[in-house]
Design a protein around this motif. Structure first.
Motif, PDB file in Angstrom:
ATOM      1  N   GLY A  16     -12.371   3.374   6.637  1.00 52.26           N
ATOM      2  CA  GLY A  16     -11.419   3.037   7.701  1.00 52.26           C
ATOM      3  C   GLY A  16      -9.977   3.146   7.266  1.00 52.26           C
ATOM      4  O   GLY A  16      -9.100   2.485   7.813  1.00 52.26           O
ATOM      5  N   ALA A  19      -7.651   8.618   6.551  1.00 49.14           N
ATOM      6  CA  ALA A  19      -8.501   9.808   6.687  1.00 49.14           C
ATOM      7  C   ALA A  19      -9.612   9.551   7.715  1.00 49.14           C
ATOM      8  O   ALA A  19      -9.841  10.375   8.617  1.00 49.14           O
ATOM      9  N   ASP A  40     -14.963  -1.643   4.731  1.00 49.50           N
ATOM     10  CA  ASP A  40     -15.195  -2.932   4.082  1.00 49.50           C
ATOM     11  C   ASP A  40     -13.852  -3.475   3.611  1.00 49.50           C
ATOM     12  O   ASP A  40     -13.758  -4.218   2.662  1.00 49.50           O
ATOM     13  N   GLY A  41     -12.782  -3.008   4.271  1.00 52.17           N
ATOM     14  CA  GLY A  41     -11.412  -3.343   3.885  1.00 52.17           C
ATOM     15  C   GLY A  41     -10.542  -2.181   4.367  1.00 52.17           C
ATOM     16  O   GLY A  41     -11.042  -1.270   5.025  1.00 52.17           O
ATOM     17  N   ALA A  44      -6.503   2.110   0.444  1.00 51.77           N
ATOM     18  CA  ALA A  44      -5.152   2.327  -0.072  1.00 51.77           C
ATOM     19  C   ALA A  44      -4.147   2.632   1.044  1.00 51.77           C
ATOM     20  O   ALA A  44      -2.936   2.477   0.860  1.00 51.77           O
ATOM     21  N   SER A  45      -4.650   3.072   2.186  1.00 52.45           N
ATOM     22  CA  SER A  45      -3.757   3.612   3.222  1.00 52.45           C
ATOM     23  C   SER A  45      -2.641   2.675   3.695  1.00 52.45           C
ATOM     24  O   SER A  45      -1.523   3.134   3.933  1.00 52.45           O
ATOM     25  N   HIS A  49       3.838   4.289   1.468  1.00 56.76           N
ATOM     26  CA  HIS A  49       5.244   4.070   1.808  1.00 56.76           C
ATOM     27  C   HIS A  49       5.717   5.201   2.715  1.00 56.76           C
ATOM     28  O   HIS A  49       6.413   5.000   3.695  1.00 56.76           O
ATOM     29  N   GLY A  50       5.345   6.441   2.337  1.00 53.28           N
ATOM     30  CA  GLY A  50       5.797   7.578   3.135  1.00 53.28           C
ATOM     31  C   GLY A  50       4.958   8.822   2.884  1.00 53.28           C
ATOM     32  O   GLY A  50       4.115   8.849   1.992  1.00 53.28           O
ATOM     33  N   ALA A 156     -21.635   1.235   3.403  1.00 53.51           N
ATOM     34  CA  ALA A 156     -22.690   2.250   3.261  1.00 53.51           C
ATOM     35  C   ALA A 156     -23.010   2.399   1.782  1.00 53.51           C
ATOM     36  O   ALA A 156     -22.124   2.323   0.926  1.00 53.51           O
ATOM     37  N   ASP A 206     -12.132  -3.041  -2.305  1.00 51.34           N
ATOM     38  CA  ASP A 206     -13.122  -2.272  -1.524  1.00 51.34           C
ATOM     39  C   ASP A 206     -13.226  -0.825  -1.998  1.00 51.34           C
ATOM     40  O   ASP A 206     -14.033  -0.052  -1.492  1.00 51.34           O
ATOM     41  N   ASP A 210     -18.767   4.312  -4.456  1.00 51.84           N
ATOM     42  CA  ASP A 210     -19.803   4.565  -3.437  1.00 51.84           C
ATOM     43  C   ASP A 210     -19.717   5.958  -2.822  1.00 51.84           C
ATOM     44  O   ASP A 210     -20.738   6.631  -2.652  1.00 51.84           O
ATOM     45  N   GLU A 366      -8.969  10.915   0.050  1.00 49.72           N
ATOM     46  CA  GLU A 366      -8.969  10.826  -1.417  1.00 49.72           C
ATOM     47  C   GLU A 366     -10.354  10.972  -2.043  1.00 49.72           C
ATOM     48  O   GLU A 366     -10.466  11.237  -3.245  1.00 49.72           O
ATOM     49  N   GLY A 379       3.535  11.235  -2.060  1.00 53.64           N
ATOM     50  CA  GLY A 379       3.687  11.595  -0.647  1.00 53.64           C
ATOM     51  C   GLY A 379       2.644  12.605  -0.193  1.00 53.64           C
ATOM     52  O   GLY A 379       2.357  12.720   0.999  1.00 53.64           O
ATOM     53  N   GLY A 382      -0.872  10.885   1.098  1.00 54.59           N
ATOM     54  CA  GLY A 382      -0.792  10.364   2.461  1.00 54.59           C
ATOM     55  C   GLY A 382      -0.900  11.501   3.466  1.00 54.59           C
ATOM     56  O   GLY A 382      -1.662  11.437   4.437  1.00 54.59           O
TER      57      GLY A 382
HETATM   58  C1  LIG Z   1      -0.744   0.910  -3.812  1.00 61.33           C
HETATM   59  C2  LIG Z   1      -0.798   2.341  -3.384  1.00 61.33           C
HETATM   60  C3  LIG Z   1       0.333   2.931  -2.845  1.00 61.33           C
HETATM   61  C4  LIG Z   1       0.296   4.273  -2.447  1.00 61.33           C
HETATM   62  N1  LIG Z   1       1.413   4.837  -1.901  1.00 61.33           N
HETATM   63  C5  LIG Z   1       1.366   6.116  -1.465  1.00 61.33           C
HETATM   64  C6  LIG Z   1       2.508   6.715  -0.811  1.00 61.33           C
HETATM   65  O1  LIG Z   1       3.538   6.091  -0.610  1.00 61.33           O
HETATM   66  N2  LIG Z   1       2.387   7.993  -0.407  1.00 61.33           N
HETATM   67  C7  LIG Z   1       1.250   8.733  -0.589  1.00 61.33           C
HETATM   68  O2  LIG Z   1       1.191   9.882  -0.184  1.00 61.33           O
HETATM   69  N3  LIG Z   1       0.155   8.184  -1.177  1.00 61.33           N
HETATM   70  C8  LIG Z   1       0.185   6.907  -1.618  1.00 61.33           C
HETATM   71  N4  LIG Z   1      -0.911   6.370  -2.226  1.00 61.33           N
HETATM   72  C9  LIG Z   1      -2.183   7.120  -2.219  1.00 61.33           C
HETATM   73  C10 LIG Z   1      -2.775   7.033  -0.806  1.00 61.33           C
HETATM   74  O3  LIG Z   1      -2.555   5.737  -0.332  1.00 61.33           O
HETATM   75  C11 LIG Z   1      -4.274   7.300  -0.773  1.00 61.33           C
HETATM   76  O4  LIG Z   1      -4.597   8.484  -1.445  1.00 61.33           O
HETATM   77  C12 LIG Z   1      -4.741   7.422   0.680  1.00 61.33           C
HETATM   78  O5  LIG Z   1      -4.266   6.366   1.473  1.00 61.33           O
HETATM   79  C13 LIG Z   1      -6.250   7.468   0.737  1.00 61.33           C
HETATM   80  O6  LIG Z   1      -6.614   7.387   2.079  1.00 61.33           O
HETATM   81  P1  LIG Z   1      -8.138   7.476   2.487  1.00 61.33           P
HETATM   82  O7  LIG Z   1      -8.193   7.288   3.959  1.00 61.33           O
HETATM   83  O8  LIG Z   1      -8.751   8.676   1.899  1.00 61.33           O
HETATM   84  O9  LIG Z   1      -8.801   6.223   1.755  1.00 61.33           O
HETATM   85  P2  LIG Z   1      -8.408   4.682   1.814  1.00 61.33           P
HETATM   86  O10 LIG Z   1      -7.190   4.430   2.578  1.00 61.33           O
HETATM   87  O11 LIG Z   1      -8.463   4.180   0.426  1.00 61.33           O
HETATM   88  O12 LIG Z   1      -9.589   4.066   2.672  1.00 61.33           O
HETATM   89  C14 LIG Z   1     -10.916   4.053   2.209  1.00 61.33           C
HETATM   90  C15 LIG Z   1     -11.749   3.276   3.202  1.00 61.33           C
HETATM   91  O13 LIG Z   1     -13.120   3.428   2.860  1.00 61.33           O
HETATM   92  C16 LIG Z   1     -13.744   2.159   2.894  1.00 61.33           C
HETATM   93  N5  LIG Z   1     -14.924   2.237   2.042  1.00 61.33           N
HETATM   94  C17 LIG Z   1     -14.989   2.546   0.724  1.00 61.33           C
HETATM   95  N6  LIG Z   1     -16.271   2.571   0.334  1.00 61.33           N
HETATM   96  C18 LIG Z   1     -17.013   2.254   1.417  1.00 61.33           C
HETATM   97  C19 LIG Z   1     -18.406   2.102   1.657  1.00 61.33           C
HETATM   98  N7  LIG Z   1     -19.296   2.283   0.701  1.00 61.33           N
HETATM   99  N8  LIG Z   1     -18.835   1.772   2.905  1.00 61.33           N
HETATM  100  C20 LIG Z   1     -17.927   1.562   3.899  1.00 61.33           C
HETATM  101  N9  LIG Z   1     -16.605   1.699   3.734  1.00 61.33           N
HETATM  102  C21 LIG Z   1     -16.157   2.047   2.507  1.00 61.33           C
HETATM  103  C22 LIG Z   1     -12.680   1.197   2.463  1.00 61.33           C
HETATM  104  O14 LIG Z   1     -12.974  -0.123   2.849  1.00 61.33           O
HETATM  105  C23 LIG Z   1     -11.483   1.782   3.220  1.00 61.33           C
HETATM  106  O15 LIG Z   1     -11.519   1.352   4.558  1.00 61.33           O
HETATM  107  C24 LIG Z   1      -0.900   5.034  -2.622  1.00 61.33           C
HETATM  108  C25 LIG Z   1      -2.033   4.422  -3.170  1.00 61.33           C
HETATM  109  C26 LIG Z   1      -1.998   3.084  -3.541  1.00 61.33           C
HETATM  110  C27 LIG Z   1      -3.231   2.461  -4.134  1.00 61.33           C
END
Ligand SMILES: Cc1cc2nc3c(=O)[nH]c(=O)nc-3n(C[C@H](O)[C@H](O)[C@H](O)COP(=O)(O)OP(=O)(O)OC[C@H]3O[C@@H](n4cnc5c(N)ncnc54)[C@H](O)[C@@H]3O)c2cc1C
Length: 527
Positions: A16, A19, A40-41, A44-45, A49-50, A156, A206, A210, A366, A379, A382
């Protein structure tokens, strides 16, 4: 194992963060499709910041691509990079449609920050919490459209396949503490990175192995698992901010780093000082700490006093406030930082439409590998979630146009399959309890922080492969048993160990230092 409930849907999205939400946003325009989105949370999203967007007057899609490839040491998948950069500007339409306005100067130009590794300022933001703002708007829109069921308490654990491809997932309801099977015509993995398997990282609890493990066991391939990007400047003190990253764009605003002796050690390595790629910065900080020139809590000093209070207040109010809440003034005193695992650049291998080797299994965000190569520009992660979340959603819609729902499998069929997930050979089995699992996790964490940290060597990595592999084998050969919670903890640890083992094996195989994979014993050739 007892599975209490069987659920059917058209598309299952696991994750959630941005992505997963973007994929759901893209698919939900078709009102005939039912979507289930598990999390489950928030991952990182919300901390984004930007986002990178090539909107500066001296920037272009070509310049953006070149920076991204150069920073990734040309280990990136060029087709994915081309998509990231060419489709980036579509994000502007998205934000406008959702009513999000980026910060602008008085003359109407975007307020842009310059990330390390970029030739020009490129990060747009809406305040200091742009990711959280975008997620809120996407969720509101999904609620309004009505065909996405969002379950923020379901984890999952494994994907089920049949001869035609993906069939669904085994899921644990963390509220009811019971298992469900979810059958779907297509699954999108959007589980984020896997840096949460390290004991000290910038990731939330979270985030773990997995997603990688689910893809791997279902038959997807992974790539670039060794490229773990360490955020160079993560707070080590005070406790309230420990693990929180300091934004490195401040190095273009007069912030500097100092060892405990007060000297700007980065100037000894490069005339660019702190304005170098994140991998180089992390390495030099790590070495300065190893040399013994460390601050009282084991870091170096991040000195933002020359940025000035007014500028900090204007561009980085959230950072000022974070330290204000701890009784500190960022504009007047330096803070202690050290490198920590931040983003995993490798992951599930995808084609340009986010499909994997498994029919019906897609991945975005990610959890995937290949876009950033050996090092990532701030950046870009994101932006990746926005661009590839949409692409995954559109690809699933195309895939589903030819698929009907299958007759659901019985709960007994699911239970038999779940019980066969471990105990895969005739090796002797162990009785495992919560304490054993905790000790095994500590052992995994120790291997990660000792042998798969900023600097690596063959001996250490060989040891890690052995230790992680042994524990993995033990768990793979231990029956899940009837204790629901224990089985859940076992599967989670097995998943984390799978990611850790793949990371260790990949790191051992890459014999040359490249980007954020730094070897003390680097060989000339890494073919
Ligand atoms: C502190 C921090 C600051 C950042 N700042 C920036 C920034 O300014 N700019 C930038 O470009 N990037 C930044 N990044 C990197 C960027 O945030 C991440 O790469 C990006 O948000 C990942 O998005 P995502 O949707 O792929 O995964 P996430 O946002 O990490 O979401 C993963 C989701 O999957 C869920 N999940 C995981 N495993 C399971 C499972 N087994 N079953 C069900 N749900 C599950 C989690 O609960 C969560 O909801 C930062 C990262 C961090 C940690």
């Amino acid at each position: 194992m007892i599975i209490n409930e069987s659920i059917q849907t058209d598309i299952l999205i696991v994750g959630g963060g941005i992505a997963g939400l973007m994929a759901a946003y893209s698919i939900s325009s078709d009102k005939n499709l039912e979507i289930m989105l598990l999390s489950d949370g928030s991952g990182a999203s919300p901390f984004v910041h930007g986002f990178s967007l090539p909107v500066h007057s001296s920037d272009s899609v070509e310049c953006f691509m070149e920076d991204t490839l150069k920073s990734g040491q040309w280990k990136n998948d060029e087709k994915l990079v081309a998509l990231l950069c060419k489709e980036s500007l579509l994000a502007l339409d998205l934000f406008e449609k959702l009513g999000i306005t980026f910060d602008k100067k008085e003359n109407g130009e975007y307020t842009l920050l310059r990330p390390l590794g970029a030739s020009v300022p490129r990060i747009v933001s809406a305040g200091n919490h742009t990711g959280a703002v975008l997620m809120r708007k996407l969720r509101d829109e999904l609620i309004r459209r009505g065909n996405t069921k969002m379950c923020g308490w379901m984890r999952a654990l494994r994907l089920k396949t049949d001869s035609e491809g993906i069939r669904g997932a085994l899921v644990y309801d963390t509220r009811k503490k019971q298992y469900s099977s979810i059958e779907a015509k297509a699954v999108i993995l959007a589980t984020g990175g896997f840096c949460g398997i390290y004991p000290f990282s910038t990731n939330s609890s979270d985030i773990g192995g997995d997603g990688i493990s689910m893809g791997w066991y279902a038959g997807a391939s992974v790539k670039d698992m060794e490229f773990i990007q360490f955020e160079p400047c993560v707070a080590v003190h005070p406790t309230a901010v420990k693990g929180k990253g300091m934004v490195t764009t401040m190095f273009y605003e007069n912030a500097v780093l100092r060892g405990n002796d007060g000297k700007r050690f980065m100037l000894e390595h490069s005339s660019a000082g702190e304005q170098v790629d994140k991998d180089i910065l992390a390495l030099q900080i790590y070495q300065e700490i190893q040399k013994g020139n460390q601050s009282p809590h084991g870091g170096v000093w991040f000195d933002a006093t020359d940025v000035g209070f007014e500028r900090l207040k204007e561009i980085y109010p959230a950072y000022l406030k974070r330290y204000e809440d701890c009784g500190m003034d960022l504009s007047k005193e330096p803070i202690e930082v050290a490198p920590a695992p931040h983003t995993s650049l490798g992951g599930i291998e995808i084609k340009p439409d986010c499909s994997t080797r498994v029919p019906g299994l897609f991945a975005c965000g990610e959890v995937t590998g290949g876009i950033h190569g050996a090092n990532r520009i701030g950046g870009n992660a994101g932006l990746e979630t926005i661009v590839f979340g949409r692409i995954a959603g559109e690809a699933v819609q195309r895939y589903l146009s030819e698929k009907g729902r299958k007759e659901p499998l019985s709960l007994k069929n699911w239970e038999d399959w779940a019980n066969s997930l471990t105990k895969t050979s005739n090796l002797s089995t162990l009785d495992i309890n919560q304490n054993d699992l905790m000790l095994m996790r500590q052992k995994m964490e120790q291997q990660l922080s000792e042998n798969l940290s900023v600097i690596r060597n063959e001996r250490g990595m060989q040891h890690a492969v052995q230790v992680l592999g042994d524990m993995h084998q033990v768990l793979e050969n231990t029956p899940l048993g009837d204790d629901t919670e224990l089985a859940y903890q076992m599967l989670r640890l097995l998943n984390d160990l799978t990611a850790a083992k793949l990371l260790a094996k990949s790191a051992l195989a890459r014999t040359k230092t490249v980007g954020c994979h730094i070897r003390a014993d680097s060989k000339e050739n890494d073919e």
